[in-house]
Design a protein around this motif. Structure first.
Motif, mmCIF file in Angstrom:
data_model
loop_
_atom_site.group_PDB
_atom_site.id
_atom_site.type_symbol
_atom_site.label_atom_id
_atom_site.label_comp_id
_atom_site.label_asym_id
_atom_site.label_seq_id
_atom_site.Cartn_x
_atom_site.Cartn_y
_atom_site.Cartn_z
ATOM 1 N N ARG A 1 -33.730 -9.952 0.927
ATOM 2 C CA ARG A 1 -33.610 -8.903 1.935
ATOM 3 C C ARG A 1 -32.254 -8.965 2.645
ATOM 4 O O ARG A 1 -31.735 -7.966 3.104
ATOM 5 N N ASP A 2 -31.675 -10.195 2.710
ATOM 6 C CA ASP A 2 -30.398 -10.338 3.406
ATOM 7 C C ASP A 2 -29.228 -9.740 2.632
ATOM 8 O O ASP A 2 -28.104 -9.709 3.128
ATOM 9 N N LEU A 3 -29.472 -9.313 1.391
ATOM 10 C CA LEU A 3 -28.398 -8.646 0.643
ATOM 11 C C LEU A 3 -28.138 -7.250 1.202
ATOM 12 O O LEU A 3 -27.104 -6.657 0.938
ATOM 13 N N GLY A 4 -29.095 -6.731 1.925
ATOM 14 C CA GLY A 4 -28.945 -5.381 2.459
ATOM 15 C C GLY A 4 -28.746 -5.411 3.953
ATOM 16 O O GLY A 4 -28.653 -6.473 4.537
ATOM 17 N N PRO A 5 -28.717 -4.308 4.669
ATOM 18 C CA PRO A 5 -28.722 -2.967 4.082
ATOM 19 C C PRO A 5 -27.356 -2.612 3.499
ATOM 20 O O PRO A 5 -26.362 -3.259 3.830
ATOM 21 N N LEU A 6 -27.325 -1.594 2.663
ATOM 22 C CA LEU A 6 -26.048 -1.160 2.098
ATOM 23 C C LEU A 6 -25.126 -0.690 3.223
ATOM 24 O O LEU A 6 -25.580 -0.151 4.227
ATOM 25 N N PRO A 7 -23.824 -0.908 3.068
ATOM 26 C CA PRO A 7 -22.907 -0.602 4.181
ATOM 27 C C PRO A 7 -22.670 0.885 4.421
ATOM 28 O O PRO A 7 -22.046 1.260 5.417
ATOM 29 N N GLY A 8 -23.152 1.727 3.529
ATOM 30 C CA GLY A 8 -22.901 3.165 3.709
ATOM 31 C C GLY A 8 -21.411 3.447 3.687
ATOM 32 O O GLY A 8 -20.684 2.907 2.853
ATOM 33 N N ASP A 9 -20.938 4.230 4.669
ATOM 34 C CA ASP A 9 -19.509 4.571 4.677
ATOM 35 C C ASP A 9 -18.700 3.644 5.596
ATOM 36 O O ASP A 9 -17.554 3.917 5.902
ATOM 37 N N LYS A 10 -19.309 2.528 6.030
ATOM 38 C CA LYS A 10 -18.621 1.654 6.993
ATOM 39 C C LYS A 10 -17.357 1.031 6.409
ATOM 40 O O LYS A 10 -16.481 0.602 7.147
ATOM 41 N N LEU A 11 -17.285 0.915 5.067
ATOM 42 C CA LEU A 11 -16.106 0.290 4.464
ATOM 43 C C LEU A 11 -14.963 1.289 4.291
ATOM 44 O O LEU A 11 -13.863 0.914 3.931
ATOM 45 N N GLU A 12 -15.263 2.556 4.512
ATOM 46 C CA GLU A 12 -14.253 3.572 4.192
ATOM 47 C C GLU A 12 -13.269 3.827 5.315
ATOM 48 O O GLU A 12 -12.265 4.504 5.122
ATOM 49 N N SER A 13 -13.567 3.371 6.525
ATOM 50 C CA SER A 13 -12.664 3.687 7.630
ATOM 51 C C SER A 13 -12.551 2.502 8.573
ATOM 52 O O SER A 13 -13.343 1.561 8.513
ATOM 53 N N THR A 14 -11.554 2.533 9.442
ATOM 54 C CA THR A 14 -11.397 1.517 10.493
ATOM 55 C C THR A 14 -11.314 2.261 11.831
ATOM 56 O O THR A 14 -11.441 3.490 11.873
ATOM 57 N N VAL A 15 -11.084 1.515 12.913
ATOM 58 C CA VAL A 15 -11.056 2.158 14.238
ATOM 59 C C VAL A 15 -9.714 2.825 14.545
ATOM 60 O O VAL A 15 -9.573 3.473 15.585
ATOM 61 N N TRP A 16 -8.719 2.658 13.664
ATOM 62 C CA TRP A 16 -7.426 3.284 13.962
ATOM 63 C C TRP A 16 -7.607 4.803 14.087
ATOM 64 O O TRP A 16 -8.259 5.427 13.256
#
Ligand code: FES
Length: 351
Positions: free
Chosen positions: A171-186
């Motif tokens: 269960r710790d393999l998830g949850p999937l990151p969704g679009d969190k890897l696509e952007s930063t706070v800049w």
């Protein structure tokens, strides 16, 4: 002394060609459990108890996993998060009690007799293989697994329930990151500040050849819930994803990538600090060549040529942050990165 001289010290030794008699095996010592049925029964119950303890530990693991909080404010126990300690102790106990149970079973209850194994050629003839299989069957018979249903069933129970923690940990393999890897706070207009001290940087502060570790001056983030202030772990995660390096070079040395002609300020360029191989932070700079070396696996990026990879296992250039200067002369971002930072991941370019 020569070989022909008499040596009285060796008078008692057998002559070289005298045969040495086989001393045989010492008399067999019976174990208490071999001769006393009460002790045998007690040992059987001890082994079963160890397997039951293993089951209890596995259940405690499951309870700890779901009951103890992990995150911002973990309960601290023995210097670590209570969840970590409980998971480690319970899972370790489950394995330990099975191991001790099996050892006690072999020491006290399985058949105990000496075996003489003759030396033989490495390749086993067919009859030896048959004998091996027969010995295995005999071993199974002698282990008593068929005759001792209490031990067999508790062992099966403890090994079966041990699978539950393994499955739960998936269960710790998830949850999937969704679009969190696509952007930063800049975002547009966010200042570039020095790493750790957090002071903003003017273009004039940097000399040719300087390299500065930097980060965004984060106050807030904008997501689907709107604008909100970042704090604690969320702030640290945001800063680590957005970490950058600033460097200044002679503008004539720089060959901007297509469409990036206005992404630098007076020869000052800004790139993600996260290696595109497996994500190590990079800042080993070779001033003369403008090469940036990753200390982990030696990927080398040419900062004067859009941070393209010139050596090593990285597959992509470092993402570049478009720079500008605000009204007070401080370096700011024109926008977020135009591509995800960090290592490649499945589906990275599908969007
Ligand atoms: S993480 Fe940089 S080369 Fe492997």
């Amino acid at each position: 002394m020569t070989d022909l001289q008499h040596d009285p010290q060796h008078d008692n030794l057998p002559a070289i060609n005298d045969s040495v008699s086989d001393p045989g095996l010492p008399a067999h010592l019976w174990r208490p459990t071999d001769v006393d049925p009460r002790l045998e029964k007690r040992a059987e119950r001890q082994v079963a108890s160890l397997f039951v303890l293993s089951m209890v530990c596995a259940v405690l693991f499951l309870v700890s996993y779901f009951a103890l909080k992990v995150g911002d404010n973990p309960t601290v126990f023995l210097g670590s998060g209570a969840s970590n300690v409980a998971l480690g102790l319970s899972f370790g106990g489950a394995l330990l009690f099975i191991g001790i149970g099996v050892i006690q079973w072999a020491r006290k209850l399985m058949d105990d007799h000496e075996i003489i194994e003759m030396r033989h050629p490495a390749a086993s003839p067919p009859e030896d293989r048959e004998a091996t299989l027969a010995a295995l069957s005999q071993g199974t018979e002698e282990s008593g697994i068929a005759r001792r249903p209490l031990i067999r069933n508790t062992l099966l129970g403890s090994v079966t329930i041990l699978l539950a923690p393994v499955v739960v940990l998936l269960r710790d393999l998830g949850p999937l990151p969704g679009d969190k890897l696509e952007s930063t706070v800049w975002t547009q207009g966010m200042r570039v500040v020095r790493d750790v001290v957090g002071t903003p940087i003017r273009a004039a502060d940097l000399e040719i050849g300087d390299l500065v570790n930097a980060e965004p001056e984060i106050i807030f983030a904008v997501d689907e819930e709107g604008e909100h202030v970042l704090e604690g772990v969320e702030l640290q995660v945001a800063k680590s994803k957005a970490a950058v390096i600033l460097l200044r070079m002679d503008p004539d040395d720089n060959t901007p990538g297509p469409g990036r002609e206005n992404w630098s300020v007076d020869g000052i360029l800004c790139y993600s600090k996260i290696c595109t191989h497996v994500g190590c932070p990079i800042s080993l700079n070779e001033r003369k060549t403008h090469h940036l070396l990753c200390p982990c696996h030696q990927s080398t990026f040419d900062l004067a040529d859009a941070a393209k990879v010139v050596f090593g296992p990285a597959a992509r250039p470092l993402p570049q942050l478009p720079l500008a200067v605000d009204a007070d002369g401080y370096l700011v971002a024109q926008s977020d990165f135009t591509e995800p930072v960090g290592p490649s991941y499945w589906g990275r370019d599908s969007g």
